[in-house]
Design a protein around this motif. Structure first.
Motif, PDB file in Angstrom:
ATOM      1  N   UNK A   1       1.004  -1.319   0.038  1.00 28.90           N
ATOM      2  CA  UNK A   1      -0.030   0.019   0.028  1.00 28.90           C
ATOM      3  C   UNK A   1       0.896   1.159   0.023  1.00 28.90           C
ATOM      4  N   UNK A   2       1.994   0.965   0.480  1.00 25.21           N
ATOM      5  CA  UNK A   2       3.007   2.109   0.748  1.00 25.21           C
ATOM      6  C   UNK A   2       4.415   1.662   0.377  1.00 25.21           C
ATOM      7  N   UNK A   3       4.933   2.370  -0.979  1.00 28.70           N
ATOM      8  CA  UNK A   3       6.140   1.798  -1.546  1.00 28.70           C
ATOM      9  C   UNK A   3       7.368   2.478  -0.934  1.00 28.70           C
ATOM     10  N   UNK A   4       7.355   3.124  -0.047  1.00 30.66           N
ATOM     11  CA  UNK A   4       8.818   3.770   0.820  1.00 30.66           C
ATOM     12  C   UNK A   4       9.420   2.540   1.273  1.00 30.66           C
ATOM     13  N   UNK A   5      11.020   3.017   1.287  1.00 30.44           N
ATOM     14  CA  UNK A   5      11.719   2.133   1.783  1.00 30.44           C
ATOM     15  C   UNK A   5      11.554   1.609   3.146  1.00 30.44           C
ATOM     16  N   UNK A   6      11.081   2.674   4.088  1.00 30.79           N
ATOM     17  CA  UNK A   6      10.684   2.248   5.269  1.00 30.79           C
ATOM     18  C   UNK A   6       9.477   1.219   5.559  1.00 30.79           C
ATOM     19  N   UNK A   7       8.531   1.656   4.802  1.00 34.31           N
ATOM     20  CA  UNK A   7       7.268   0.686   4.925  1.00 34.31           C
ATOM     21  C   UNK A   7       7.699  -0.345   4.043  1.00 34.31           C
ATOM     22  N   UNK A   8       8.465  -0.552   3.114  1.00 29.47           N
ATOM     23  CA  UNK A   8       8.817  -2.011   2.628  1.00 29.47           C
ATOM     24  C   UNK A   8       9.770  -2.608   3.422  1.00 29.47           C
ATOM     25  N   UNK A   9      10.577  -1.969   4.264  1.00 30.42           N
ATOM     26  CA  UNK A   9      11.398  -2.691   5.338  1.00 30.42           C
ATOM     27  C   UNK A   9      10.567  -3.496   6.464  1.00 30.42           C
ATOM     28  N   UNK A  10       9.529  -2.559   6.735  1.00 30.03           N
ATOM     29  CA  UNK A  10       8.562  -3.007   7.848  1.00 30.03           C
ATOM     30  C   UNK A  10       7.512  -4.311   7.341  1.00 30.03           C
ATOM     31  N   UNK A  11       7.261  -3.993   6.097  1.00 32.24           N
ATOM     32  CA  UNK A  11       6.276  -5.072   5.584  1.00 32.24           C
ATOM     33  C   UNK A  11       6.909  -6.376   5.360  1.00 32.24           C
TER      34      UNK A  11
END
Length: 200
Positions: free
Chosen positions: A33-43
């Motif tokens: 839903x969010x492709x920012x690096x921080x969101x992808x690391x979390x996901x």
């Protein structure tokens, strides 16, 4: 057992496999839903937590040009010069190894799939973008940025053309990639969505 992930522009897929046979023990997927690096690391961290525990490095195939653990350019994620390997390694507390996604897919087919038993193969995949990889005489053709065999960014027009996610114009991916097929259909006078092409 080994842990591997396919990090795409739309979805991440993770699987635990048997090292010797390539048999998938368990898999999970996650849509961004969010492709920012921080969101992808979390996901990605949350996705891995759902799978059986494994030892050793985490292998990740990314649709990108890479420099070690740094994502130099990932058009379908909108990233440039992101130390994703370092960020994810810190979050997981274990080593992370990045590889171009089609190079990883081609090697998987060579070791445990459709290309097993041959010395030369050409792998093509159309997802959000268009990727490809070559194995020649049993070795992966990678190049300095691990995308030597990619043809998704070959230019279809001498000048201009549709803008691609990589920032250039006229690339094959800008016309044939899954994210752009709808636009190509409209230009050709076809109705419906890209998903309707399955029935043609």
């Amino acid at each position: 057992l080994a842990l591997g992930l396919d990090l795409g522009g739309t979805t991440a897929r993770a699987a635990v496999v048997e090292r010797e046979t390539g048999r998938v023990v368990e898999s999970q997927k996650h849509t961004w839903a969010d492709r920012t690096p921080e969101a992808v690391v979390e996901g990605t961290t949350a996705l891995i937590a759902k799978l059986p525990k494994t030892d050793g490095p985490v292998g990740i195939g990314v649709a990108a040009m890479l420099r070690g653990g740094v994502v130099v350019n990932a058009p379908n994620l909108g990233w440039r010069d992101v130390d994703f390997g370092g960020q994810l390694s810190k979050a997981l507390g274990r080593e992370v190894r990045l590889m171009n996604d089609l190079s990883a897919a081609a090697w998987g087919e060579f070791k445990a799939g459709a290309a097993r038993g041959v010395r030369d193969s050409f792998t093509v995949f159309v997802g959000t973008g268009v990727g490809s990889a070559i194995i020649a005489d049993g070795a992966l053709v990678s190049g300095a940025t691990q995308v030597a065999a990619e043809f998704g960014h070959i230019k279809l027009t001498a000048e201009g053309g549709r803008r691609c996610g990589c920032g250039q114009d006229g690339c094959l991916e800008a016309y044939a990639g899954g994210a752009k097929l709808g636009e190509s259909m409209k230009e050709e006078g076809l109705t419906g969505t890209a998903g309707d092409l399955d029935g043609l």
